[in-house]
Design a protein around this motif. Structure first.
Motif, short mmCIF file in Angstrom:
data_model
loop_
_atom_site.label_atom_id
_atom_site.label_comp_id
_atom_site.label_asym_id
_atom_site.label_seq_id
_atom_site.Cartn_x
_atom_site.Cartn_y
_atom_site.Cartn_z
N TRP A 244 -47.48 13.37 14.44
CA TRP A 244 -48.16 13.00 13.20
C TRP A 244 -49.62 13.39 13.33
O TRP A 244 -50.22 13.27 14.40
CB TRP A 244 -48.06 11.49 12.97
CG TRP A 244 -48.92 11.02 11.82
CD1 TRP A 244 -48.57 10.95 10.51
CD2 TRP A 244 -50.29 10.57 11.89
NE1 TRP A 244 -49.62 10.48 9.75
CE2 TRP A 244 -50.69 10.23 10.58
CE3 TRP A 244 -51.19 10.42 12.93
CZ2 TRP A 244 -51.96 9.77 10.28
CZ3 TRP A 244 -52.47 9.97 12.64
CH2 TRP A 244 -52.85 9.64 11.33
N SER A 245 -50.21 13.88 12.23
CA SER A 245 -51.65 14.19 12.24
C SER A 245 -52.18 14.14 10.82
O SER A 245 -51.44 14.32 9.86
CB SER A 245 -51.92 15.56 12.87
OG SER A 245 -51.47 16.60 12.03
N ARG A 246 -53.46 13.90 10.73
CA ARG A 246 -54.15 13.88 9.45
C ARG A 246 -55.58 14.34 9.69
O ARG A 246 -56.19 13.96 10.68
CB ARG A 246 -54.14 12.46 8.86
CG ARG A 246 -54.75 12.33 7.47
CD ARG A 246 -53.86 12.94 6.41
NE ARG A 246 -52.54 12.36 6.38
CZ ARG A 246 -52.21 11.23 5.76
NH1 ARG A 246 -53.14 10.54 5.12
NH2 ARG A 246 -50.97 10.80 5.75
N LYS A 247 -56.11 15.14 8.79
CA LYS A 247 -57.46 15.67 8.97
C LYS A 247 -58.44 14.96 8.06
O LYS A 247 -58.23 14.85 6.85
CB LYS A 247 -57.49 17.18 8.71
CG LYS A 247 -58.81 17.82 9.10
CD LYS A 247 -58.72 19.33 9.13
CE LYS A 247 -60.01 19.96 9.64
NZ LYS A 247 -59.93 21.42 9.73
N TRP A 248 -59.50 14.44 8.66
CA TRP A 248 -60.62 13.86 7.93
C TRP A 248 -61.89 14.56 8.37
O TRP A 248 -62.22 14.57 9.57
CB TRP A 248 -60.75 12.36 8.21
CG TRP A 248 -59.70 11.53 7.53
CD1 TRP A 248 -59.61 11.24 6.21
CD2 TRP A 248 -58.60 10.86 8.16
NE1 TRP A 248 -58.53 10.43 5.96
CE2 TRP A 248 -57.88 10.19 7.13
CE3 TRP A 248 -58.13 10.78 9.47
CZ2 TRP A 248 -56.74 9.44 7.39
CZ3 TRP A 248 -57.00 10.02 9.72
CH2 TRP A 248 -56.32 9.37 8.69
N GLU B 243 -59.15 16.67 13.21
CA GLU B 243 -57.73 16.37 13.01
C GLU B 243 -57.36 15.22 13.95
O GLU B 243 -57.51 15.32 15.17
CB GLU B 243 -56.86 17.59 13.33
CG GLU B 243 -55.37 17.32 13.18
CD GLU B 243 -54.50 18.46 13.69
OE1 GLU B 243 -53.28 18.41 13.48
OE2 GLU B 243 -55.05 19.39 14.32
N TYR B 244 -56.86 14.13 13.40
CA TYR B 244 -56.45 12.96 14.16
C TYR B 244 -54.92 12.94 14.24
O TYR B 244 -54.25 13.16 13.23
CB TYR B 244 -56.94 11.67 13.51
CG TYR B 244 -58.44 11.60 13.37
CD1 TYR B 244 -59.22 10.91 14.30
CD2 TYR B 244 -59.09 12.21 12.29
CE1 TYR B 244 -60.60 10.84 14.16
CE2 TYR B 244 -60.47 12.15 12.15
CZ TYR B 244 -61.22 11.46 13.08
OH TYR B 244 -62.58 11.40 12.95
N GLY B 245 -54.37 12.67 15.43
CA GLY B 245 -52.92 12.69 15.51
C GLY B 245 -52.36 12.07 16.78
O GLY B 245 -53.08 11.66 17.68
#
Length: 452
Positions: free
Chosen positions: A51-55, A59-61
């Motif tokens: 799982w990852s999400r970019k802010w 990129e956080y994951g």
């Protein structure tokens, strides 16, 4: 119920380990962003991304293999001081490894990163960034230890009788079962009961456990005991005898056996063996209750934990052979054998399923997690790449070089080229991977067990 508690303990401790890793990486991320360094990734785990999400820029994951984590900072390696040799001569394998690492580091550079790279920051800023991760583990360990020691408290001996021995047995007896014809213990013969509070021995008040224990050891023969039972004080005459008891020092702490070389003597499972001595014997165990420690007492115990972790880290290479034998040759593991994430989580499950008060189970798990964070702090501060301590060492060396250059009015030597140490980092990573695999195998096929 036992199966449920075991599974719950494994899951909870595993999550605690993952949170400790995430907390560590947060220290790197926060300090890097504070100094304007671009961070491309913040990941817990290695391998395939689950799982990852970019802010913003990052990129956080979470990744598949939960054996660590990382924050990717741009410009960890400075550009080469000299242009790459284009004469066509083949590079040595060492040089090729260095240049490959430098090239891989430059791939992530984007327009706008001209002044957002790690190596461009002052050495003291880089030290803060790299020490930020281990420092977070140290802070978490201190917080957890403090919550236990000053909040819940630690077990302290009291003057209340917990159990009364049926017969006389030496301290080093292999079993607590009384053999046929065994002599009754003095406490049993005198009618002492669990719950009795010993308030005086031979007419001398015993305000605390240490006073009561010392008085018992110092007397033999008929001795007057004043006990409080059900709110009333009674006097019992106890015929104390000499027996082999656990040796204690002047502070009441257990004295352990040592070999001719001064090393602690341990049993087959790795537990230290107490020394024995001849002293007065009553035949009871004292009850314990949890009492909060002062700030000074807590700090003293925390320092003892730091020293213990340092000793364990220094002795870790000597444990490699034991782990190999446990993993592949079936040899029994001792309680002080290193464990990985799987082994630590399994121990957490075993502890939570024990038939002891829930407070004691929770305290044990929290203490284990605090110890893990203390180890992560110490391990990551070892001054070799790719550990944080290796980058700290490089920044310190650069600071020293630039200081000498200014002192002797020489040209600025520029940033320390950490790429020169990358081959060493590859060797360290290879050793770490091999050891981690051995730990995984040992934790699965031959786990450390706290209970039989």
């Amino acid at each position: 119920m036992v199966t449920f508690l075991t599974a719950l303990g494994i899951v909870l401790f595993f999550l605690g380990l993952l949170l400790s890793i995430a907390w560590h990486e947060l220290g790197h991320l926060a300090t890097a962003k504070m100094f304007g360094i671009r961070c491309t990734q913040y990941m817990v785990g290695f391998g395939k991304t689950l799982w990852s999400r970019k802010w913003g820029d990052t990129e956080y994951g979470v990744k598949l293999v939960p054996l660590g984590g990382y924050v990717r900072l741009v410009g960890m390696i400075p550009p080469a001081a000299k242009p790459r040799d284009s004469s066509g001569k083949p590079m040595s394998r060492w040089r090729a490894m260095i240049e490959d690492a430098r090239e891989a580091n430059s791939v992530e550079l984007e327009p706008g990163d001209e002044n957002r790279q790690f190596y461009q920051r002052a050495p003291w800023k880089r030290i803060i960034v790299m020490a930020g991760g281990p420092a977070m583990n140290l802070i978490l360990a201190v917080m957890l230890f403090a919550a236990i020691m000053m909040g819940i408290g630690v077990p302290q001996q009291t003057t209340t009788v917990n159990t009364v021995s049926t017969c006389v047995l030496p301290a080093d007896a292999a079993t607590t079962d009384c053999p046929p014809g065994a002599e009754p213990s003095p406490a049993m013969e005198a009618g002492m009961r669990p719950g009795d509070e010993i308030v005086a021995v031979a007419g001398e008040p015993t305000p605390g456990w240490q006073a009561a224990n010392s008085a018992i050891r110092e007397h033999t023969g008929p001795t007057q005991f004043t006990v409080e039972r059900g709110g009333e004080r009674r006097t019992l005459t106890v015929d104390l005898i000499e027996n082999q008891v656990v040796a204690r020092d002047a502070e009441g702490e257990i004295v352990y056996k040592t070999g001719p070389d001064g090393e602690p003597v341990t049993d087959d499972r790795g537990f230290r063996v107490p020394a024995t001595e001849t002293a007065g014997f009553l035949g009871i165990t004292f009850a314990q209750e949890r009492s909060p420690l002062t700030v000074g007492e807590s700090a003293e115990r925390m320092w003892a934990s730091v020293v213990g972790v340092a000793d364990a880290l220094i002795g870790l290479p000597a444990k490699v052979d034991d782990v190999f034998r446990a993993a592949f040759l079936g040899e029994e593991r001792t309680v002080d054998s290193p464990v990985g994430i799987v082994g630590a989580s399994r121990i957490g499950g075993e502890v939570l399923a024990q038939p002891i008060p829930m407070t004691d189970r929770v305290v044990f798990l929290v203490n284990m997690l605090a110890g893990v964070n203390l180890f992560l702090f110490a391990f990551n501060m070892v001054p070799i790449l790719p550990l944080d301590g290796g980058h700290i060492f490089g920044a310190l060396w650069e600071w020293v070089r630039r200081g000498f250059a200014r002192l002797f009015r020489r040209p600025d030597p520029g940033p320390f080229d950490v790429a020169q140490l990358m081959p060493v980092a590859y060797i360290v990573v290879a050793c770490f991977v091999v050891f981690s695999v051995m730990l995984l195998v040992a934790d699965v096929v031959n786990p450390v067990r706290l209970t039989q």
